[in-house]
Enzyme design. Structure first.
Site, PDB file in Angstrom:
ATOM      1  N   ASP A 103     -42.067  29.444   0.005  1.00 47.93           N
ATOM      2  CA  ASP A 103     -43.091  30.487  -0.084  1.00 47.93           C
ATOM      3  C   ASP A 103     -42.930  31.227  -1.405  1.00 47.93           C
ATOM      4  O   ASP A 103     -42.172  30.804  -2.291  1.00 47.93           O
ATOM      5  CB  ASP A 103     -42.994  31.433   1.114  1.00 47.93           C
ATOM      6  CG  ASP A 103     -41.696  32.232   1.131  1.00 47.93           C
ATOM      7  OD1 ASP A 103     -40.804  31.965   0.300  1.00 47.93           O
ATOM      8  OD2 ASP A 103     -41.564  33.141   1.974  1.00 47.93           O
ATOM      9  N   GLU A 121     -42.560  33.617  12.051  1.00 51.92           N
ATOM     10  CA  GLU A 121     -42.939  33.136  10.728  1.00 51.92           C
ATOM     11  C   GLU A 121     -44.408  33.415  10.433  1.00 51.92           C
ATOM     12  O   GLU A 121     -44.770  33.745   9.299  1.00 51.92           O
ATOM     13  CB  GLU A 121     -42.653  31.642  10.599  1.00 51.92           C
ATOM     14  CG  GLU A 121     -41.187  31.300  10.493  1.00 51.92           C
ATOM     15  CD  GLU A 121     -40.523  31.897   9.275  1.00 51.92           C
ATOM     16  OE1 GLU A 121     -41.225  32.177   8.270  1.00 51.92           O
ATOM     17  OE2 GLU A 121     -39.302  32.116   9.307  1.00 51.92           O
ATOM     18  N   TYR A 152     -45.219  25.428   4.569  1.00 57.06           N
ATOM     19  CA  TYR A 152     -44.130  26.403   4.664  1.00 57.06           C
ATOM     20  C   TYR A 152     -43.724  26.646   6.118  1.00 57.06           C
ATOM     21  O   TYR A 152     -42.547  26.551   6.476  1.00 57.06           O
ATOM     22  CB  TYR A 152     -44.529  27.737   4.015  1.00 57.06           C
ATOM     23  CG  TYR A 152     -43.553  28.828   4.371  1.00 57.06           C
ATOM     24  CD1 TYR A 152     -42.322  28.913   3.733  1.00 57.06           C
ATOM     25  CD2 TYR A 152     -43.830  29.740   5.386  1.00 57.06           C
ATOM     26  CE1 TYR A 152     -41.399  29.884   4.082  1.00 57.06           C
ATOM     27  CE2 TYR A 152     -42.925  30.714   5.740  1.00 57.06           C
ATOM     28  CZ  TYR A 152     -41.710  30.783   5.083  1.00 57.06           C
ATOM     29  OH  TYR A 152     -40.796  31.743   5.452  1.00 57.06           O
TER      30      TYR A 152
END
Length: 606
Positions: A376, A275, A358
Site C-alpha cells: 500500500d 484491513e 493489497y
C-alpha cells in the site's frame, strides 16, 4: 596490487582520453603537469575540475608523461581508475584461494572463439573461464557497468555463454574499484544490450559476481562480495553488508508493535474487516468501529444477512462507504460460493468484491500464512526511501515491481508478520507528513534517503488532478419536533446515505426564503449557520447553511422525497455522512461517530 611513488594533485582538464592536466604541489613549488590517464573510458563523473587525484610514478621511462593518474576522490569515495589494476588485483586474488579454492592452474589471457578472456583456471576436473570488468561508475552507492556502449563487452558475454554450454564454468567478475557501494547493476540506461546479454548468459549458466576493493592512493585489493542485480529496474533490498533486511525489521516489530484488536485474535474474518476499515483511515479511528462491528456482526454469515441501513449506520463516520457495501457483497459471495468459509489463496481472494491485491495479500499472509505481498502507500513510501527509488508510486507497474521484490525476501515462516511490520513501520516511524523518526527505524543504517538527507524527496508521485470545488447550501428545516432529511441516490457520491436538503450554489437568505415558499412552506425564523468544508477524494464541498423553523413540514415531502424524524431518531436510525458534521451538531444529533468520540473520552477520564 601496489604502486611505487604516489603524489596528490588537483585535476584541471583532459585534452583527450589519454592525458590530463593536473596541478601538482611538491614542497613550495606548484605547477601544472601533463599526466597519463590509466583509464581511457569516459569517467566524466570522476574527472571534474578541482577533483583531488593521485598520481603514480610511470614505469616506462621512455614515455613523455612521467606520471600516471591512478585514483580520484568522489565525495567520501576513493576510486581507483587504473584500467590495468583489476586484472592485477584478480590475479593476486586467485592465487590467494579466497574464492576459487584448489586451483591447480591459473593462466591469464586465454583465447576462446573470437574473444580473449582474462583468465583460464583449473581445479580438478573444473575448467574455469573468467572475464574481468573494472567498474568505476557509481550512482547513489550503486555500481554500474559499462560507462559507455561496449560491443566488445557484449561479445565477451555472448561467447562465455557458448563456453558454458560446452562445459566450461564461466564467470563475469565485476571488480568495483572502490569501497562503499551497496549493489552492482548493469547500466541499462547507457547500454541495454549488455544487460540483456547478461540475462541470456545467466540462463546458459554464466555467473555474474562482483567484489568491491579496498582502495588507498598507493594500492588496491579485492575485499568483499557485492550483491548483483541483473533485472532492469528491480530493487535489491539488502543492507550494507549484503544481508537481508527482513531480520532487523521483524526483530523491531516483535519489540515495538502496537497491541491492536485484530492482531490479538487473528481470524480470516477479523483480518479482512480490519484491513478494509484501515483503507484511507487511521488506526486509532478504526479501533472503536472495529469492536462495534464485531459485536453486531461477529462472522461472515451475520454480515451477509445484514440490511444496508444497518451496515451504513455501523460505518457512519468512517467514510468511503463503498467499502462496507463491498464487504456485504463479498460475504454473500463467500456464503454462496465457498460454503461460508473464506478462501485462503491469493488468487481466489481477489475474486471477491472489493478485495484488490493489497487486501488479498494481507489476508493470505496474516490469516493463512501464505507468502503474498501487501503493498500500500505506506509500503511504497518506505521502500522508496530505503532504496531511493525514482519510480512513480502512482504507476501500477511500480507497485507490482516492488511487490515482487518484497516477495523475494519475505520469510517463509513469517509472511504475515513481515507485511504487518512494514505497515507498522510506515504508520509509526517512516511517516508520510513531517519528518520521519529515523532514529527509531530498524533500517536506519541501510536507508539511502537517510544517508543522503533526502527523506522528503521520496516517494516520487505524479501530481494529483486538482479537486473540483462545489458550492452547496445546506438547509436544516424543522418544525417544533422533527427535522427534514432525505436519502441520497443509490449510485454516486455518498450513495444510499441520508442528508439534509442540499441545494447547489451559495444562496442568500432571501433566495432560501423564496425556495421554501416555492415548496409551500413558510419560514417562521431563518438563521444563518457557520460555513463548513468537506474534502472528498476528487472534489470538495464548500457549504453554507441555514436553520429554517417552519410552520409545517408536510408540503415539503410531496415532491422532494423528504422524510421527517426527530433528532434522536435520526441519530439512532439514519446514517448521516460526516460531511454534514457541522450541521448535525447544530441540531444536537448524535451520530455514530459522535458516540465513538464520547466513548473514547469517557474511557480516558476513567
Amino acid at each position: 596490487m601496489e604502486y611505487g611513488q604516489i603524489i596528490p594533485g588537483r585535476f584541471l582538464s583532459r585534452p583527450n582520453r589519454f592525458i590530463a592536466q593536473v596541478e601538482i604541489q611538491q614542497g613550495d613549488v606548484r605547477g601544472t603537469e601533463t599526466v597519463h590517464v590509466k583509464n581511457t573510458g569516459r569517467c566524466r563523473e570522476l574527472l571534474v575540475p578541482g577533483a583531488r587525484v593521485y598520481l603514480a610514478k610511470g614505469e616506462n621511462p621512455a614515455r613523455k608523461t612521467a606520471w600516471d593518474l591512478v585514483a580520484v576522490e568522489k565525495g567520501d569515495l576513493l576510486i581507483n581508475m587504473d584500467s590495468a589494476a583489476p586484472n592485477r588485483a584478480v590475479l593476486e586474488f586467485l592465487r590467494s584461494g579466497r574464492y576459487w579454492k584448489g586451483l591447480t592452474k591459473i593462466r591469464p589471457e586465454t583465447v576462446y572463439g573470437s574473444s580473449r578472456f582474462d583468465f583460464y583456471a583449473e581445479a580438478g576436473d573444473r575448467k574455469i573461464l573468467i572475464e574481468v570488468k573494472g567498474v568505476t561508475l557509481e550512482r547513489q552507492r550503486t555500481a554500474l557497468f559499462p560507462d559507455a556502449p561496449s560491443e566488445r563487452a557484449v561479445r565477451h558475454v555472448r561467447e562465455l555463454a557458448q563456453a558454458a554450454k560446452e562445459g566450461y564454468e564461466c564467470y563475469v567478475l565485476f571488480v568495483i574499484q572502490m569501497k562503499g557501494v551497496r549493489r552492482f547493476v548493469p547500466n541499462w540506461e547507457m547500454h541495454p544490450a549488455f544487460g540483456e546479454e547478461l540475462l541470456r548468459a545467466r540462463e546458459a549458466g554464466v555467473k555474474a559476481v562482483a567484489w568491491d576493493c579496498r582502495v588507498e592512493p598507493g594500492c588496491m585489493e579485492l575485499e568483499d562480495p557485492v550483491p548483483v542485480c541483473l533485472e532492469p529496474g528491480r530493487l535489491l533490498l539488502l543492507d550494507a553488508s549484503g544481508s537481508g533486511v527482513a531480520e532487523p525489521l521483524l526483530s523491531w516489530y516483535d519489540e515495538c508493535r502496537r497491541k491492536l484488536p485484530w492482531r490479538e485474535d487473528v481470524t480470516p474474518y477479523r483480518v479482512w474487516v480490519s484491513e478494509v476499515m484501515l483503507q484511507q483511515t487511521r488506526v486509532e479511528a478504526v479501533k472503536p468501529y472495529f469492536n462495534r462491528f464485531m459485536e453486531r456482526l461477529p462472522d461472515i454469515a451475520s454480515l451477509a444477512e445484514a440490511d444496508e441501513d444497518t451496515l451504513l449506520k455501523l460505518w457512519e463516520g468512517l467514510g468511503y462507504y463503498s467499502r462496507v457495501r463491498n464487504l456485504h457483497r463479498a460475504a454473500v459471495q463467500i456464503m454462496e460460493e465457498y460454503g461460508g468459509r473464506m478462501p485462503g489463496d491469493y488468487e481466489s481472494l481477489q475474486k471477491l468484491a472489493g478485495i484488490g491485491s493489497y487486501t488479498a495479500g494481507a489476508i493470505a499472509s496474516i490469516a493463512f500464512g501464505q507468502p503474498a505481498p501487501a503493498v500500500d502507500g505506506n509500503v511504497l513510501r518506505i521502500i522508496a526511501r530505503l532504496t531511493e527509488d525514482e519510480g512513480d508510486i502512482a504507476d501500477p507497474s511500480v507497485k507490482r515491481r516492488i511487490g515482487q521484490e518484497l516477495l523475494s525476501i519475505m520469510p517463509a515462516d513469517r509472511p504475515g508478520d513481515f507485511n504487518q511490520a512494514l505497515m507498522e513501520l510506515g504508520a509509526t516511524v517512516c511517516l508520510p507528513n513531517g519528518a520521519p523518526l529515523c532514529e527509531k527505524c530498524p533500517w536506519r543504517s541501510a536507508c539511502l534517503a537517510k544517508r543522503d538527507g533526502r527523506q522528503a524527496d521520496y516517494p516520487k508521485k505524479s501530481a494529483k488532478k486538482a479537486r473540483k470545488a462545489e458550492k452547496k447550501t445546506v438547509l436544516l428545516i424543522r418544525d417544533e419536533n422533527r427535522v427534514a432529511i432525505r436519502k441520497r441516490p443509490d449510485r454516486g457520491l455518498l450513495a444510499g446515505l441520508y442528508e439534509f436538503p442540499c441545494l447547489d450554489g451559495h444562496l442568500a437568505q432571501e433566495e432560501v426564503v423564496a425556495w421554501l415558499k416555492s415548496q409551500g412552506v413558510r419560514a417562521i425564523r431563518l438563521e444563518k449557520q457557520a460555513d463548513s468544508r468537506h474534502i472528498f477524494t476528487h472534489r470538495e464541498w464548500e457549504m453554507t447553511g441555514y436553520l429554517a423553523l417552519v410552520d409545517g413540514l408536510e408540503p415539503l415531502g410531496k415532491e422532494n422525497g423528504l422524510l421527517f424524524a426527530q433528532p434522536e431518531e435520526i441519530g439512532e436510525k439514519y446514517p448521516i455522512p460526516s460531511a454534514f458534521a457541522a450541521y448535525t451538531a447544530c441540531l444536537s444529533i448524535r451520530t455514530g461517530r459522535d458516540r465513538m468520540e464520547q466513548g473514547k473520552m469517557g474511557g480516558k477520564r476513567k
